[in-house]
Enzyme design. Structure first.
Site, mmCIF file in Angstrom:
data_model
loop_
_atom_site.group_PDB
_atom_site.id
_atom_site.type_symbol
_atom_site.label_atom_id
_atom_site.label_comp_id
_atom_site.label_asym_id
_atom_site.label_seq_id
_atom_site.Cartn_x
_atom_site.Cartn_y
_atom_site.Cartn_z
ATOM 1 C CB SER A 1 39.356 41.632 44.274
ATOM 2 O OG SER A 1 39.791 40.770 43.267
ATOM 3 C CE LYS B 1 40.879 41.721 40.162
ATOM 4 N NZ LYS B 1 41.284 40.331 40.222
ATOM 5 C CG HIS C 1 35.763 40.085 47.894
ATOM 6 N ND1 HIS C 1 34.818 39.095 47.915
ATOM 7 C CD2 HIS C 1 35.889 40.463 46.600
ATOM 8 C CE1 HIS C 1 34.389 38.859 46.680
ATOM 9 N NE2 HIS C 1 35.015 39.685 45.864
ATOM 10 C CB CYS D 1 32.190 41.302 45.050
ATOM 11 S SG CYS D 1 33.329 41.813 43.753
ATOM 12 C CD GLU E 1 34.222 38.003 51.386
ATOM 13 O OE1 GLU E 1 33.959 39.133 51.837
ATOM 14 O OE2 GLU E 1 34.203 37.738 50.164
ATOM 15 N NE ARG F 1 42.838 34.383 39.389
ATOM 16 C CZ ARG F 1 41.773 34.934 39.959
ATOM 17 N NH1 ARG F 1 40.967 34.199 40.686
ATOM 18 N NH2 ARG F 1 41.529 36.228 39.821
#
Ligand code: ASP
Length: 589
Positions: free
Chosen positions: A191, A163, A234, A142, A236, A248
């Site tokens: 992300s 985003k 990502h 990333c 993972e 969040r």
């Protein structure tokens, strides 16, 4: 691969035999396999969560892994307490003498900043350099992939405006073992607020794009030698990580868009569709297996970079300078390919060997009756090499070679042949001194009918003759012309030879050793306030060389710049100084 050891032993205990496949140390020592040493530079805010993600992703093959968790020291983590970090993490200072089979650098929540504005950017630059020399294969995730692409190739990141969050479908773009076993199309989580544009990445000759999509851009790219892997997403992430980030951001009042293709029917009240885990697991396993385990040397200390080092005339002007050069070469076993100039001046009034040879030629050609002068110049050449070889106590065949070459010069009326003999003999002498093999530049560098370097033939021959050969010395300054005769570059052209050899070998670094501290702001002999410029771009160096800076031949910029090979100009008389590092720092350099 089972994880057998980690700097964070608490975490391993907590997850023992749950999600992270581990084997006890006793069992590991009875398996006849060398554990892979993997470092994770964890820049994510929630460190513990990222550790778990990556350990799960890495623990899924039969290989053994020893993990070191690494942190930056210049930044205090907001969310992870210092006690935890000092207990479980190491700093760059603590690992800088280690070698790693693999290194992962994670994303970081600093996308909104320019790279240079980030308080740990200097530390990160050191880590990127460390990755070149002390790591077999590095995986950048990333934000770290954008930072590494910027650092290594000068590719700028671009703001997306909004985003990119969700799970996106990608297609395979080029064959690679990293994506072996993946379906033609696969899903991967993203992300981020910034991206590297595909068109910009395609401009970099050293990059391959392995997976991409029209909708979400490039997912995976790698360097041509596959020692750097850049993943924009990502894989993972756990099932709920994107959800937690969404919540969040909602609570922060950022008004985020719903992560795309993530909740069933894109409705956050529905279940999460997990569609990336098998592909992500395969990509991590392939990295560990094909890019790390199958390639890394059995003895980890042998992880190395390919360095082509060129030593100028002042570095080899007499036997004392030869001794310094030898120390420098032998102090780093990566310096396996050495290019040399002819002996330069020992003091201000001295005459360079190439100038002596040039006058041998001039005097012969003009058929001046001053045969004596010519003999004198040639005698000086002979004496110079004889003296160096005597002081270095070289074997008798070197002396025979010197005499034979002096005779060849006597017999020749071919300028380029005559003036190239300084490099020829110097390379022979240094090779004998180091116990290295001499390979003649006339077997490696070829000129075409128009007098330009025949790139196709030259690079092919370099790859064929040098890639399997280590510990060689090559004379600079010349090659072979279309008719099979010796042809020289312009004066100062050994720099060009070194640069061409570095490019032909896809070296990781081209070192150019001379008698000044690097590229200076001014001529230090004229201006005592001149200081060394520690870093610059190829373009800046080219401009300075064109404007008369003598430190590096302008024609020697292009070969290393084309292949994005960093060039370091250093001082043989002060080898511990860092000199000037020239590399691609800004886009289009
Ligand atoms: N010896 C040659 C010269 O003096 C080439 C070089 O030093 O690069 O120009």
């Amino acid at each position: 691969m089972p994880i057998i050891n980690s700097t964070n032993t608490d975490l391993l205990k907590e997850f023992y035999d749950k999600d992270i496949f581990q084997i006890p140390e006793l069992r590991a020592t009875t398996q006849d396999i060398r554990p892979l040493k993997i470092g994770i530079v964890n820049l994510m805010p929630n460190k513990k969560e990222t550790e778990i993600h990556l350990m799960k992703a890495l623990s899924n093959t039969p290989l053994q892994i020893e993990l070191d968790l690494i942190r930056t020291k210049s930044r205090k983590s907001k969310y992870t307490d210092m006690e935890y970090l000092t207990k479980n993490y190491k700093t760059l200072n603590e690992i800088k003498n280690n070698k790693y089979d693999g290194l992962i650098i994670t994303g970081a929540p600093v996308e909104h900043l320019e790279f240079e504005e980030i308080d740990y950017w200097d530390e990160l630059k050191e880590l990127f350099e460390f990755a070149r020399t002390h790591v077999y294969s590095s995986l950048f995730i990333c934000w770290a992939s954008q930072a590494a692409l910027y650092y290594y190739y000068g590719v700028q990141k671009r703001n997306l405006g909004s985003k990119l969050s969700g799970v996106f479908e990608y297609e395979l773009a080029e064959d690679s073992k990293l994506t072996r076993g993946l379906d033609d199309n696969f899903f991967y989580p993203q992300s981020r607020n910034t991206e590297n544009e595909e068109a910009e990445l395609r401009k970099v000759p050293d990059l391959k794009i392995l997976a991409r999509s029209d909708e979400a851009g490039v997912c995976i790219s790698s360097s041509v030698d596959e020692r750097f892997v850049f993943i924009s997403g990502h894989g993972e992430y756990d099932t709920d990580t994107l959800y937690n980030e969404y919540i969040r951001d909602l609570s922060k009042g950022i008004n985020p868009s719903i992560p795309r293709n993530y909740f069933k029917n894109d409705d956050p009240s529905n279940r999460i569709l997990v569609r990336w885990k098998s592909s992500a697991s395969l990509i991590f396993s392939n990295w560990i297996n094909y890019f790390v385990y199958q390639q890394t040397p059995y003895q980890i200390e042998k992880i190395e970079q390919k360095v082509v080092a060129k030593f100028g005339g002042s570095s080899l002007s007499d036997s004392a300078q030869f001794a310094k050069t030898k120390d420098i070469i032998l102090s780093d076993k990566n310096r396996t390919h050495i290019v040399v100039s002819a002996p330069g001046k020992r003091h201000d009034e001295d005459i360079k060997v190439t100038d002596l040879l040039e006058s041998c030629y001039e005097l012969k050609i003009k058929q001046l009756e001053i045969e004596k002068q010519r003999k004198k110049a040639l005698g000086q050449v002979y004496e110079r090499f004889k003296e160096i070889s005597e002081n270095l106590k070289l074997p008798s065949h070197v002396f025979s070679l010197i005499s034979k070459t002096v005779e060849d010069i006597e017999d020749s009326i071919h300028r380029d042949f005559i003036i190239s003999r300084g490099e020829y003999l110097n390379a022979q002498v240094l090779a004998a001194h180091l116990g290295y093999r001499f390979i003649d530049a006339s077997e490696l560098i070829f000129f075409d009918e128009t007098g330009l370097v025949d790139e196709a033939k030259t690079y092919l021959e370099i790859q064929k003759k040098l890639n399997k050969e280590e510990f060689v010395v090559i004379p600079g300054f010349y090659g072979k012309d279309f008719n099979g005769n010796i042809k020289t570059f312009e004066r100062g052209g050994s720099d060009i030879t070194g640069s061409i050899i570095a490019r032909g070998m896809s070296a990781d670094l081209y070192e150019n050793w001379t008698d000044v501290d690097g590229v200076m702001t001014d001529d230090p002999r004229i201006n005592e306030n001149a200081v060394t410029i520690s870093e610059m771009s190829y373009e800046q160096l080219l401009e300075m060389s064109r404007n008369g800076a003598k430190v590096y031949h302008p024609d020697a910029v292009n070969p290393v710049a084309t292949a994005s090979i960093p060039l370091r100009i250093c001082n043989t008389n002060k080898p511990s100084n860092l000199g000037t590092l020239i590399q691609k720092t800004k886009h289009n350099n």
